[in-house]
Design an enzyme around this catalytic site. Structure first.
Site, mmCIF file in Angstrom:
data_model
loop_
_atom_site.group_PDB
_atom_site.id
_atom_site.type_symbol
_atom_site.label_atom_id
_atom_site.label_comp_id
_atom_site.label_asym_id
_atom_site.label_seq_id
_atom_site.Cartn_x
_atom_site.Cartn_y
_atom_site.Cartn_z
ATOM 1 N N ARG A 255 32.768 36.616 51.832
ATOM 2 C CA ARG A 255 32.482 35.370 51.115
ATOM 3 C C ARG A 255 32.977 34.155 51.884
ATOM 4 O O ARG A 255 34.025 34.200 52.517
ATOM 5 C CB ARG A 255 33.146 35.413 49.733
ATOM 6 C CG ARG A 255 32.293 36.101 48.709
ATOM 7 C CD ARG A 255 33.037 36.377 47.440
ATOM 8 N NE ARG A 255 33.877 35.278 46.985
ATOM 9 C CZ ARG A 255 34.478 35.271 45.809
ATOM 10 N NH1 ARG A 255 34.336 36.281 44.984
ATOM 11 N NH2 ARG A 255 35.228 34.252 45.461
ATOM 12 N N LYS B 147 38.717 42.356 39.371
ATOM 13 C CA LYS B 147 37.967 41.867 38.212
ATOM 14 C C LYS B 147 36.476 42.195 38.315
ATOM 15 O O LYS B 147 35.885 42.754 37.399
ATOM 16 C CB LYS B 147 38.087 40.336 38.192
ATOM 17 C CG LYS B 147 38.691 39.775 36.961
ATOM 18 C CD LYS B 147 38.693 38.239 37.002
ATOM 19 C CE LYS B 147 38.919 37.674 38.359
ATOM 20 N NZ LYS B 147 38.290 36.456 38.707
ATOM 21 N N ARG C 123 42.870 28.871 45.411
ATOM 22 C CA ARG C 123 42.423 29.595 44.209
ATOM 23 C C ARG C 123 43.596 30.243 43.490
ATOM 24 O O ARG C 123 43.659 30.259 42.267
ATOM 25 C CB ARG C 123 41.367 30.638 44.575
ATOM 26 C CG ARG C 123 39.953 30.049 44.532
ATOM 27 C CD ARG C 123 39.059 30.627 45.604
ATOM 28 N NE ARG C 123 38.781 32.026 45.418
ATOM 29 C CZ ARG C 123 38.666 32.905 46.425
ATOM 30 N NH1 ARG C 123 38.829 32.524 47.672
ATOM 31 N NH2 ARG C 123 38.389 34.151 46.165
ATOM 32 N N ARG D 35 38.376 30.122 32.549
ATOM 33 C CA ARG D 35 39.393 29.958 33.576
ATOM 34 C C ARG D 35 40.329 28.809 33.249
ATOM 35 O O ARG D 35 41.266 28.553 34.012
ATOM 36 C CB ARG D 35 38.709 29.628 34.893
ATOM 37 C CG ARG D 35 38.775 30.705 35.940
ATOM 38 C CD ARG D 35 37.913 30.232 37.087
ATOM 39 N NE ARG D 35 38.233 30.877 38.319
ATOM 40 C CZ ARG D 35 37.572 31.933 38.784
ATOM 41 N NH1 ARG D 35 36.605 32.475 38.093
ATOM 42 N NH2 ARG D 35 37.899 32.436 39.938
ATOM 43 N N ARG E 278 37.872 42.307 51.589
ATOM 44 C CA ARG E 278 36.778 42.261 50.616
ATOM 45 C C ARG E 278 35.454 41.848 51.250
ATOM 46 O O ARG E 278 35.393 40.921 52.053
ATOM 47 C CB ARG E 278 37.131 41.269 49.511
ATOM 48 C CG ARG E 278 35.954 40.983 48.562
ATOM 49 C CD ARG E 278 36.402 40.494 47.247
ATOM 50 N NE ARG E 278 36.639 39.058 47.239
ATOM 51 C CZ ARG E 278 37.043 38.402 46.158
ATOM 52 N NH1 ARG E 278 37.272 39.058 45.029
ATOM 53 N NH2 ARG E 278 37.245 37.110 46.215
HETATM 54 P P1 ADP Z 1 37.600 34.522 42.597
HETATM 55 O O1 ADP Z 1 38.099 35.155 41.314
HETATM 56 O O2 ADP Z 1 37.857 35.379 43.791
HETATM 57 O O3 ADP Z 1 38.115 33.130 42.807
HETATM 58 P P2 ADP Z 1 34.869 34.069 41.508
HETATM 59 O O4 ADP Z 1 33.656 34.685 42.083
HETATM 60 O O5 ADP Z 1 35.228 34.432 40.124
HETATM 61 O O6 ADP Z 1 36.028 34.423 42.560
HETATM 62 O O7 ADP Z 1 34.733 32.464 41.590
HETATM 63 C C1 ADP Z 1 34.402 31.806 42.777
HETATM 64 C C2 ADP Z 1 34.427 30.298 42.585
HETATM 65 O O8 ADP Z 1 33.452 29.907 41.607
HETATM 66 C C3 ADP Z 1 35.735 29.708 42.081
HETATM 67 O O9 ADP Z 1 36.663 29.489 43.115
HETATM 68 C C4 ADP Z 1 35.242 28.403 41.454
HETATM 69 O O10 ADP Z 1 34.963 27.430 42.429
HETATM 70 C C5 ADP Z 1 33.927 28.810 40.834
HETATM 71 N N1 ADP Z 1 34.087 29.283 39.428
HETATM 72 C C6 ADP Z 1 33.787 30.504 38.954
HETATM 73 N N2 ADP Z 1 34.050 30.597 37.646
HETATM 74 C C7 ADP Z 1 34.527 29.387 37.265
HETATM 75 C C8 ADP Z 1 34.988 28.842 36.031
HETATM 76 N N3 ADP Z 1 35.012 29.571 34.896
HETATM 77 N N4 ADP Z 1 35.405 27.541 36.033
HETATM 78 C C9 ADP Z 1 35.396 26.808 37.139
HETATM 79 N N5 ADP Z 1 34.985 27.255 38.342
HETATM 80 C C10 ADP Z 1 34.543 28.527 38.414
#
Ligand code: ADP
Ligand code: ZN
Length: 225
Positions: free
Chosen positions: A163, A17, A174, A93, A130
């Site tokens: 990360r 993504k 997740r 999400r 990653r």
């Molecule tokens: P990944 O897709 O690998 O989980 P992201 O960088 O998109 O990684 O997100 C990392 C973290 O940030 C998520 O696990 C969550 O805690 C938080 N997060 C990001 N976007 C959202 C969202 N739209 N709603 C709720 N939490 C979010």
């Protein structure tokens, strides 16, 4: 002339993504809005907001809807996104987030929600390899896409690290939350004729090409009709 685009990217952790969102934002010359990057920056800044977010991020929980929605709403009212568009990465999400986004974007709406599809077996290997730039969020893989200088970002020279939430427990959580909260958005966008499904297997270039083909087709159709 490049008229921009209003896109969002869905796909489970490790689908690519972030990588594709960066490429699409360059291609369409629109801002890349990553809620995950924004939270990680807030955490690093040590702000009160960051401290609150960290409790969720570290264990792989979702940040509460009202915090995320407020943050995205603020970003989408700035003139760069309201004029040219955006690539949203990591938002929405949950269904309430998708509903809030629909309100924010009225009357123009989205061009397309892009779901990048990947087998769960692939995901764990990708996440283990990653690495990410702490400054600009660029993604790397120690296996097939390492930075040219180990530990340093090709794009901005920032530090490239693993990360904090790419641990086994947080990854498992997740993925669980993806299935429960985010996967329903695929049907949600399909019902609204806003979904395209893209095979996430192949090189980053191949995947970008597939997406651009679908997005261009859609933008052309919406301009012509
Ligand atoms: P990944 O897709 O690998 O989980 P992201 O960088 O998109 O990684 O997100 C990392 C973290 O940030 C998520 O696990 C969550 O805690 C938080 N997060 C990001 N976007 C959202 C969202 N739209 N709603 C709720 N939490 C979010
Ligand atoms: Zn960087």
């Amino acid at each position: 002339m490049n008229p921009g685009a209003r896109l969002l990217i869905l796909g489970k952790q490790g689908a690519g993504k972030g990588t594709q969102a960066v490429r699409l934002s360059r291609h369409y010359v629109v801002p890349h809005i990553s809620t995950g990057d924004t939270f990680r920056q807030a955490v690093r800044s040590g702000s009160e907001f960051g401290q609150k977010a960290k409790q969720y991020l570290d264990v792989g929980e979702l940040v509460p809807d009202e915090l995320v929605i407020g943050m995205v709403r603020e970003r989408l009212t700035r003139s760069d996104t309201s004029h040219r568009g955006f690539v949203l990465d990591g938002f929405p999400r949950t269904v309430p987030q998708a509903e809030a986004l629909e309100d924010m974007l009225a009357p123009n709406g989205l061009h397309l929600a892009v779901d990048i599809e990947i087998d769960t077996g692939m995901v764990l290997a990708r996440l283990a390899s990653r690495r990410v730039c702490v400054d600009c969020g660029a993604n790397y893989s120690v296996i097939d896409n390492p930075p040219r200088v180990p530990g340093l970002c090709d794009v901005c020279g920032g530090e490239v690290v693993q990360r904090d939430d790419d641990t086994e427990g947080a990854i498992r959580r997740r993925l669980e939350l993806y299935d429960r909260e985010t996967a329903p958005l695929i049907a949600w966008y399909a019902e609204r004729q806003l979904l395209t499904r893209i095979d996430g297997l192949g090189t980053p270039d191949e995947v970008t090409e597939r997406i651009v083909l679908e997005v261009d087709r859609r933008i052309l159709r919406s301009a012509g009709g």
